[in-house]
Design a protein around this motif. Sequence first.
Motif: not given
Length: 456
Positions: A40-42, A94-101, A127-129, A133-134
């Motif tokens: 996660s970036p600052d 959700h889903p917390k992955n590339l598909d969700g993005v 909060g990607l799983e 990570a983000a």
Amino acid sequence: MVAVSNDAPRMTQSDMFSWHMEQNPILRSTVVVVVLLDASPDWDRFLATVERAAQVLPAMRRKLVPDRGLAPARWVDDADFDLNWHVRRLDAPHPKNLDGVLEVARTAAMTAFDPARPMWEYTLLDGLEEDAAAAVVMKFHHSLTDGVGGVRIAAEIMDFERGGTEREPIASSDQIAPAPTLRDTVGWYASSGVTVVRQSVSSAARLGARMVVRPLRALRDVAGTAVSVARIVEPVTSTASPVMTERSTRRHLATLDVPVDALAAAGEAGGGTLNDAFLAGIVLGMRDYHRRHDAQIDHLRVTMPMNLRHEDDPLGGNRITLVRIRIPCDLDEPKKLIDRIHDIVMKWRLEPAVPLADPIAGALNVLPAAAVGAMLEHVDFLASDVPGSPVPLYLAGAKITRQYAFGPTIGAAFNVTLLSYVGDCCMGIDVDDAAVPDLDVLVESLATGFREVCET
């Protein structure tokens, strides 16, 4: 952007073209970039970095205000500019992955910009799983910049080290871009008229001199340019694909990765370039996709941006011209196909009308949106190759692991944009759902096409 009498910037005719054609929503020129991060970036650093970029590129703080008549729209400083409206932080869906993005990114791609604000948005998804990570979803209108200019702008917010990059301070400026007045508009018409007359006299003088020295060659050059312009603006009334015929405003996104070295080696082996191998991979993928639909293709039409940007050009605005190329699809041997594509693309790069992008766009801007749609809506696909960073980059302390650019379809069935990063060709695939209802099948076919190219 072009300076006028009071130093306020106007859209170039090419930028105005991408804006004008959006009267037809199928032709929207929204670009979305997805950046995947290992952490996660600052947040404070991220905000400060984007704020600095907005100072480097004044268009990021400006909104478009239409002018009177045929005068191009003006970039006007947004007195209510709010960085926190343009830059947002959300929990990853959700889903917390590339598909969700990609679901967030496709929604952004289909959503029109607020005309009362500058045309860009950055959204941090935390909060990607899986897969990262983000992620940051960057959305901007194509009139802000083209692909190559976008890479240069990215250099203002990305670092070469996790700890950050030392940058020169930005000189403060009191200069603003005011709203257009009637006097400014009249001034634009007057200066444009003077420019046309001056250029016409200059061209006539040069042509007259050439007519004296080499009359036949001069006449051939004039005729050749006229024919070249006709080729660029010629309307296309039907798709070459018998399968990808429908168009809509619905979009879905997908990604595909191919090693840079493998694609570059394939291009060289076929007597071409990485870009030629890129186009060959798409063509072979299209052959496979149409076979799966029990259809045959003799040729396809591709819209391809050609870069006209020079090193000293400003970061904002477009420095490209769009050409529609007819590519034969009768070859299944990758090396021969790459060689043929190389010859076709090189001939187009030498077309006399290619450097005339802005005057041509100016002529097209007076046409109804329906006429522009006739030129673009029957193109089968759009392909763009953007050279990215060969070394790892960081964003506010987080390492970028992948980045994908999703260019607009602007009337085509789909757009494949290749953005190289370190050792990978990261391809963003933007699909019109009506033209390609089976995205998974298309991606499988494209993967097959690039596998055939890279195994040559």
